[in-house]
Scaffold this motif. Structure first.
Motif, short mmCIF file in Angstrom:
data_model
loop_
_atom_site.label_atom_id
_atom_site.label_comp_id
_atom_site.label_asym_id
_atom_site.label_seq_id
_atom_site.Cartn_x
_atom_site.Cartn_y
_atom_site.Cartn_z
N UNK A 119 1.11 -1.49 -0.04
CA UNK A 119 -0.04 -0.18 0.21
C UNK A 119 0.80 1.37 -0.35
N UNK A 120 2.69 1.23 0.76
CA UNK A 120 2.73 2.95 0.11
C UNK A 120 3.46 2.60 -0.21
N UNK A 121 3.84 0.90 -1.29
CA UNK A 121 4.38 1.42 -2.47
C UNK A 121 3.65 1.96 -3.67
N UNK A 122 1.87 1.67 -4.03
CA UNK A 122 1.47 2.71 -4.50
C UNK A 122 0.79 3.82 -3.93
N UNK A 123 0.96 4.27 -2.71
CA UNK A 123 1.04 5.39 -2.39
C UNK A 123 2.00 6.60 -3.09
N UNK A 124 3.37 5.78 -3.00
CA UNK A 124 4.54 6.87 -3.70
C UNK A 124 4.72 6.70 -4.60
N UNK A 125 4.00 5.56 -5.81
CA UNK A 125 3.80 5.96 -7.20
C UNK A 125 3.20 6.60 -7.73
N UNK A 183 8.01 -2.21 -12.49
CA UNK A 183 7.42 -1.29 -13.32
C UNK A 183 6.97 -0.72 -12.95
N UNK A 184 6.72 0.74 -13.42
CA UNK A 184 5.74 1.57 -13.06
C UNK A 184 5.97 2.52 -14.00
N UNK A 185 4.58 3.22 -14.57
CA UNK A 185 4.37 3.88 -15.69
C UNK A 185 3.08 4.47 -15.19
N UNK A 186 2.43 6.47 -15.75
CA UNK A 186 1.73 7.01 -15.74
C UNK A 186 0.89 7.05 -17.03
N UNK A 221 0.84 0.50 -13.14
CA UNK A 221 0.15 1.70 -13.99
C UNK A 221 -0.29 2.80 -12.90
N UNK A 222 -0.29 3.73 -13.08
CA UNK A 222 -1.10 4.83 -12.21
C UNK A 222 -1.72 5.56 -12.93
N UNK A 228 -3.47 0.36 -11.57
CA UNK A 228 -3.84 -1.18 -11.70
C UNK A 228 -2.08 -2.01 -12.33
N UNK A 229 -2.55 -3.41 -11.07
CA UNK A 229 -1.45 -3.95 -11.00
C UNK A 229 -1.54 -5.12 -12.60
N UNK A 230 -0.41 -5.88 -13.10
CA UNK A 230 -0.92 -6.88 -14.44
C UNK A 230 -0.39 -7.88 -13.83
N UNK A 231 -0.27 -7.86 -12.94
CA UNK A 231 0.00 -9.16 -11.92
C UNK A 231 -1.39 -9.44 -10.92
#
Length: 236
Positions: A119-125, A183-186, A221-222, A228-231
């Motif tokens: 959850x902290x990772x998603x908040x950061x992204x 991997x992260x992109x917006x 993807x944010x 959205x999480x590919x996993x």
């Protein structure tokens, strides 16, 4: 007999916004930021650089122009100062607060095992990228214990495209001796739904990385409307 107090002339009355500022600050301290709508939280920020005058109309104008409190902070400096009433110091304040929010969110994952604080990772992204007006491709490089080795923006693109080179992604992972990647992109459009190109690119990276012992934990993807999480979507 004590002298009778005379009424102050109308011109000597305190401006109405002074009482409003005090009340708003008190409500923030007593009830917390969740009790305030976006425009009132923005007013508190504006008080710093605009010590006189009623800033409520400007706060509402900024929300109308950009969409939300977070959107205002993330707006480019050049666009902010185009708004009548926004001074250089005000726009700078916004960018400092935005940078502080990103640093705070990054700190929440920097000292922990990334996968144990999802959850902290998603908040950061989302803080770092969701409100950006250009697509950016970010990589979190992890060690064998899923601790964060490095956090890098590898590519920046346009409003709807970022060039990503899978072999360069894997090459950088080998340089850092990373065991896994996130991997992260917006999507500046706000909709985090993966495109066909997003899916194909991710699968190519997985195919190149796997024989080298590098695992792709996820591609996230944010956007303004969520993530959205590919996993989770079972896209690879």
């Amino acid at each position: 007999m004590p002298a009778r107090k005379t009424a102050s002339p109308a011109g000597d009355a305190e401006p109405h916004y002074l009482g409003h500022r005090a009340r708003l600050k008190a409500r923030f301290l007593d009830s917390g930021p969740e009790s305030l709508p976006d425009y009132e939280l923005l007013e508190l920020v504006l008080f710093r650089t605009l010590p006189r005058g009623d800033v409520k109309p400007l706060a509402k104008q900024l929300i109308a122009a950009f969409g939300s409190f977070a959107d205002v902070l993330a707006a480019p400096y050049e666009r902010l100062v185009e708004i009548k009433g926004v001074k250089d110091a005000t726009a700078t304040d916004f960018k400092v607060i935005e940078a502080a929010a990103r640093r705070f969110a990054k700190g929440a994952i920097g000292k922990k095992t990334v996968l144990s604080s999802w959850s902290a990772l998603i908040d950061y992204c989302r803080t770092a990228m969701a409100f950006d007006d250009r697509e950016r491709f970010r990589i979190l490089f992890l060690d064998k214990k899923n601790g964060l080795i490095a956090d890098e923006v590898q590519q920046s693109g346009t409003i709807d495209h970022t060039p990503v080179y899978p072999r360069e992604v894997v090459r950088r992972a080998l340089e850092l001796r990373a065991s896994a990647l996130i991997l992260v992109h917006n999507h500046p459009s706000g909709d985090p739904t993966p495109s066909r190109a997003d899916i194909e690119m991710t699968r190519t990276i997985v195919q190149i990385a796997k024989p080298l012992g590098i695992e792709i934990h996820d591609h996230v993807i944010v956007g303004r409307e969520g993530h959205a999480s590919f996993r989770a979507l079972k896209l690879f």
